[in-house]
Every structure is written in C-alpha cells, then in structure tokens.
Design an enzyme around this catalytic site. Structure first.
Site, PDB file in Angstrom:
ATOM      1  CE  LYS A  78      -3.904   1.866   2.714  1.00 25.72           C
ATOM      2  NZ  LYS A  78      -4.719   1.658   3.925  1.00 25.72           N
ATOM      3  CB  SER A 173      -8.115   3.515   3.213  1.00 28.10           C
ATOM      4  OG  SER A 173      -7.231   2.984   4.167  1.00 28.10           O
ATOM      5  CB  SER A 197      -8.020   0.676   6.297  1.00 27.22           C
ATOM      6  OG  SER A 197      -8.671   1.895   6.529  1.00 27.22           O
TER       7      SER A 197
END
Lengths: 526, 109
Positions: A78, A173, A197
C-alpha cells in the site's frame, strides 16, 4: 496453475522444483498489472527493480539456497508504506514526487526474504476513507465488477455505455491492495488497518484480510494516521498465506517502541477437524442498523455451521459497541491533527511557492497539498483538542475507549475463544451510488463492524464467505484474543475450508488457471 | 450551538489549514454534533486509556547510544529549498495576517 496455489503448499514447491521461475512469475504479474490497468489498483509499478529482484531470486533457487517461502514471490505494498527509492505518495498531492529514503520495517523484512516488490497500491488519501475513492490518483475499481459472476446478475442496461458506470468500489482504504490480490496481480499485499481499512476492502474484494494485534507488527515506516490504533494489514487469497506473511513480519522492532518485546514464533496452521472444544461468541450489537438481510442470513448460517460441527455457540454482549464509531471519530481526528502537522513543506513533500513568512508558507502548502477529507479531520481534531474541549471530548473518548476494550476482556474471560461477526453492512456499492454521501458519513457507516477491534487492539480477520445476490463477495469477520493469532487463523482456516468461496472469473482478462479450482466450486456455501 | 467565528479563526491558525468554504464549516459542525453522542455514556470512575498495551509496559526508553545516522544527503534530497546542510524557510516570527487582513472565507461570516 501456480498463480492460484497456496504459497506454502504449491507456489513454493513449484519454485523449488523449477516448474516455474521467479522471473516468469514476475513477468506474468507485471503483464497482468498492465492488462488490468483499468482497475487503477497500482499507483507505482516498480518494473525494473522487481525484475532485478526476481533475477536474484532465480539465482538463489538455482543454487538451491532460497531464503524461504517468500523468495521470489511477487507482492504489492500500500502506498502509505515507505519504500526506499520508490515514490510513496499516500495518494496525496502532499507527497507526490516524494521518494522514500528508507524502507518501512515490514517492507525490509519482505525484501530480506526475497519477496519481489511489484509496486505501490492505491488508497484513499492518507488512508482516510472506506471506499478507496478519495485519492488524487482516482478511485480503485473492484475486480469483481468485471467478473462473470457479477455480470450474470446485473440488470441488462439499455445503453451499452452504462456498462462502464456499473462498476463497484473496492471498499477502503486499502482498496488497491485488495484489488491487486483479488485480480491475481500479486500473491499477497500489505495494507494498513486503523478502523477496518484492511478488512473492509478484503470483504468487498473476496480476499482474506488480517488485522494483527496492535503491537505485533512494526509500524516503523508506515506513515501514521492514528498511532494508537494503526497496524500493518495482510491481504492474501487464503488463510494459510496470511499465516506465512504474518510469520515473516511479526516480532519486536527496536525502531518501533510500540511493538511488544516477547519473542514471536512463526507457525504453520494445523488442519483443525474437531471444533467441539471451541466456544464462538456472537455479539448481538453487531446486528447493526443497516445490516443487509442477506449478510444477516449468512452470519446466522455461519453460526449454525459451527454449532452443527460441535462447537459451543453463544450470544454475547459488547454493550458499548454503538459508541465505538463516535469514540473513534474523536480519537482519530485528534491523532490525525497531530500526525499531519509534520507536513509543512520544509523537509519533504509538496512546498508552496508562498514566501511571505514561515506560517503563511505552511498554510499555503497544506491548503494545496491536502484534500477536503484530510483538512476536515485536521480541523475537527484541533477542535476536540482545544483547551476548553480537551476533557469534554478527547479525554472522554479515551474513557469510552477503555469501556469498549473492557467489553471484549469480559467476553473473552467468560470462556469465549473467538467472536464471529459480519465484516461489512452489505456487499460493494456501485461507485456512482457510493459517492453520493460524503467521506465522513460513509466511513462512519462502513467502519461500524470493524472499528471496535482497533479500539481494543485485538486481532481480526475477514474470511470471504459467499457471493451475494448481486454476485459480489461477502465476508465474515473473526475477532480473537490479544496475540492469539494462531488460534484466530486456525479457526479462520477451518471456516474457509467449509465455505469454499468461489474463484473470481474475470472476463476482460483471460484466466488460464482457474480450472485448478473447479473441483472446489461444487460445495459452495450459499 | 454554532461554533463562533473567533474559534473558527483560532482553529485555522492552530491547524494552518483553512475551512475554505461554507461546506468546510458545516463539516466541522456536523463532526461536533456527531461527537456529542459521547456524552450519553457514563464514564464515572473510568480512567482514560492511552494505549491498549498499557499492561505490558511496552513503551521503554533505550540507552542514549548513537546507532544510526550520517544520512544528511538522503534526508536533504526530498527538500525543495536547501542551502548547504540547511532546510531553508521563509522568515519566521511573522504572524499570519488577522482575519480582516487576509483573504479567507471566514471574512464574510
């Protein structure tokens, strides 16, 4: 076939026996990334360095000296983890062009084991959001939007152009990471989990999403959102793989003083056959307002599954659950207000051309660099931290946090080993529908089932369970005791085996290898 | 209970982030309203919780030994304005202009 297999059981063996080469794996993943570009899962693809890493891995396999199971395995990270020499943006204008001078500890650990870093995945700006729709590089598309399973269930549109607007979100997210794993462009991905997330997009994208116990995995190099709740998250296609990743990442890091000092021993998951000694708790407050009847039914079915297999299934109560979102809202914005203060344009990141004064340069830089969501949270956080509000909001929230954490302690003390809850309120929403509400409202709605585990620091995992009526993935969540990842993952693995979640049949992308799992589809859960 | 313009301006100063428009202010109002639900919870006799690891005494101080560093070049690489080994900032000690003097949405309130 190797692309679909479990890391320990199939891929590692294939690499060791020379049936597939690391460079081949790397090339295939890179090609897939190119052909699935429309998903917008990746912000940066580190093609050159990945190929180099793959070549080095190949040399090691040739010498018969692989570093471990992860040697040669393509992974994605990420884009809020620092990666030396590779741009790290947090999907924000504030960090566009920022080349990390160092690797986050978790990234370093993966590289030290020979993993191949394919690239950085897309997210909501600074990991604030539950849709992966609010980053400067645009939204991430859920690969299931392009699956045969979803298309079969879609109402045929009158205009062919409408097909394009039909796509659904990944959740967030860590949507980019979830989409990357779900579309086979990597074998595992790192996400982060502050309020859900990692688990939320895992549920929407039909992959395993593990949130480890707070303090187990180092946060050094993970650009912080909420220091007291952030954890690196692990996204994989099966529970065994999550255990492999956990084994290589967990453990004390002198560079992160919030990691516990106990020795961590990596483990292999046993194949649980007897669940009669297991006590599963069903927290009644997780029957939250807005929970779809479909997911409610699935949750109930899962509870029955355990019961019929001989486990003790009991209803439990976590009475402060309805307040966890409000508590999170205050603590999160307060910590964000503090964490975002470092972005002033001086040492790194975007810098405004404004030169009148230091303060006006900072203000202009932050105005130009942050999106509305980030700025909104900073301002709210500062409000709650004002002297006149500190006791009333911040300290109050810290007290409520203790009550929430204590709820879990009480339940686990009463003999319950593990909790079973839904992960999300419904399956993935179409993008056009999702953006009708603002980020804060959406986050408040979507985080409701995942957030409390972050409050209490407990480990939790999403296991893909079944497809919804719309043909989209639905997952269920297990929450375990602090630092009892082995038990959590063992139960999750047993459950995964029972439900036999179907493999995604991506249409736009030719899937050569899906026949490997044909035999598993016959015992579908729903 | 609306937030006063004085507090809004104070927040802009503290955060060095501006509200930008009515939506920004509305966002804060809603956030406060949402947070007010906390007061429904009885927290008498409850201690605030700083960290979930409080029982493990995990936050420790290490010995003050230099274990890494000498990376001036790397650290300066990401800075836009620098001179030799210094980060360069515009003149300090100049306060942000007052509400009346600067262009801010709050002026109209």
């Amino acid at each position: 076939a190797a692309l679909n297999g479990g890391l320990r059981s199939q891929v590692s063996a294939a690499l060791k026996e020379g049936r597939v080469a690391p460079t081949e794996l790397c090339q295939r993943c890179l090609a897939l990334i190119r052909s699935t570009k429309f998903l917008n899962a990746y912000i940066t693809v580190a093609e050159e360095t990945a190929l180099k890493q793959a070549e080095e891995s190949e040399e090691r396999y040739k010498r018969g000296q692989p570093l471990g199971i992860l040697d040669g395995i393509p992974i994605a990270v990420k884009d809020n983890f620092n990666t030396a020499g590779i741009e790290t943006t947090c999907a924000s204008n504030m960090l566009k062009g920022y080349i990390s001078p160092y690797n986050a500890t978790v990234v370093q650990k993966l590289l030290d084991q020979g993993a191949v870093l394919l690239g950085k995945t897309n997210l909501d700006e600074f990991a604030m959001g539950s849709g992966s729709t609010d980053g400067v590089f645009g939204p991430v598309r859920n690969p299931w939007s392009y699956s045969k399973q979803y298309k079969e269930k879609s109402v045929p549109k009158s205009h062919p152009e409408d097909k394009e607007s039909n796509w659904v979100i990944t959740g967030g997210s860590s949507g980019g990471s979830a989409a990357a794993v779900s579309s086979f462009t990597c074998f595992a991905a790192l996400g982060s989990d502050t309020g859900g997330s990692t688990r939320n997009p895992a549920a929407h994208c039909g992959v395993v999403g593990l949130k480890p116990t707070y303090g187990l995995i180092s946060r050094h190099g993970l650009i912080p959102l909420v220091n007291s709740m952030d954890v690196p998250g692990i996204l994989t296609r099966c529970v065994d793989d999550a255990a492999v990743l956990l084994g290589s990442l967990a453990g004390h890091d002198p560079k992160d003083s919030t990691t516990i000092q106990d020795d961590f021993k990596p483990f292999e998951l046993p194949n649980l056959t007897d669940v009669s000694k297991l006590s599963v708790g069903i927290p009644k407050e997780y029957h939250a307002p807005g929970l779809s009847s479909e997911i409610l039914a699935l949750w109930s079915k899962a509870a029955d599954l355990f019961k019929n297999a001989g486990a003790k299934v009991v209803e439990v109560s976590l009475p402060h659950t309805p307040y966890s979102i409000v508590c999170y809202h205050v603590l999160c914005t307060a910590e964000v207000a503090s964490n975002m203060a470092r972005f002033d344009g001086l040492e790194y990141g975007h810098r405004s051309d404004m030169k009148d004064s230091t303060e006006s340069m900072y203000a202009a830089t932050r105005r130009e660099g942050f999106n509305d969501v980030v700025r909104g949270r900073i301002l709210s956080g500062n409000y709650f931290l004002l002297k006149q509000n500190y006791e009333k909001y911040f300290v109050k929230a810290q007290k409520v946090r203790r009550l929430i954490a204590n709820d879990f302690v009480k339940v686990f003390r009463s003999g319950v080993d593990i909790l079973l809850t839904p992960t999300t309120l419904s399956d993935a929403a179409p993008y056009t529908e999702f953006i009708q509400e603002d980020n804060r409202t959406r986050s408040a709605q979507d985080d409701i089932l995942t957030q409390a585990a972050n409050m209490a620091g407990l480990p939790a995992i999403n296991v893909p369970t079944a497809l919804s009526e719309r043909g989209l993935p639905v997952g269920l969540q297990f929450i375990g005791r602090s630092f009892q990842e082995k038990q959590l993952l063992t139960v999750a693995k047993w459950f995964e085996k029972q439900v036999q979640f179907p493999v995604i049949q991506l249409e736009e992308v030719k899937r050569h290898d899906s026949d490997v799992f044909q035999h598993q589809k016959s015992a579908s859960f729903s | 209970q609306k937030v006063s313009v004085e507090v809004l301006e104070h927040l802009e100063h503290l955060a060095l982030v501006d509200f930008r428009d009515a939506e920004g202010v509305e966002r804060l109002q809603k956030a406060i309203q949402f947070a007010d639900q906390l007061h429904e919870v009885n927290t008498d006799g409850v201690e605030p919780m700083d960290s979930v690891l409080e029982d493990r005494w995990c936050l420790y101080l290490r010995e003050d030994d230099v274990t890494e560093g000498n990376c001036t070049r790397e650290l300066l690489e990401n800075a836009r304005e620098k001179v030799e080994e210094y980060f360069v900032a515009p003149p300090g000690n100049i306060p942000l202009p007052k509400l009346e003097e600067r262009e801010t949405f709050l002026q109209g309130s």
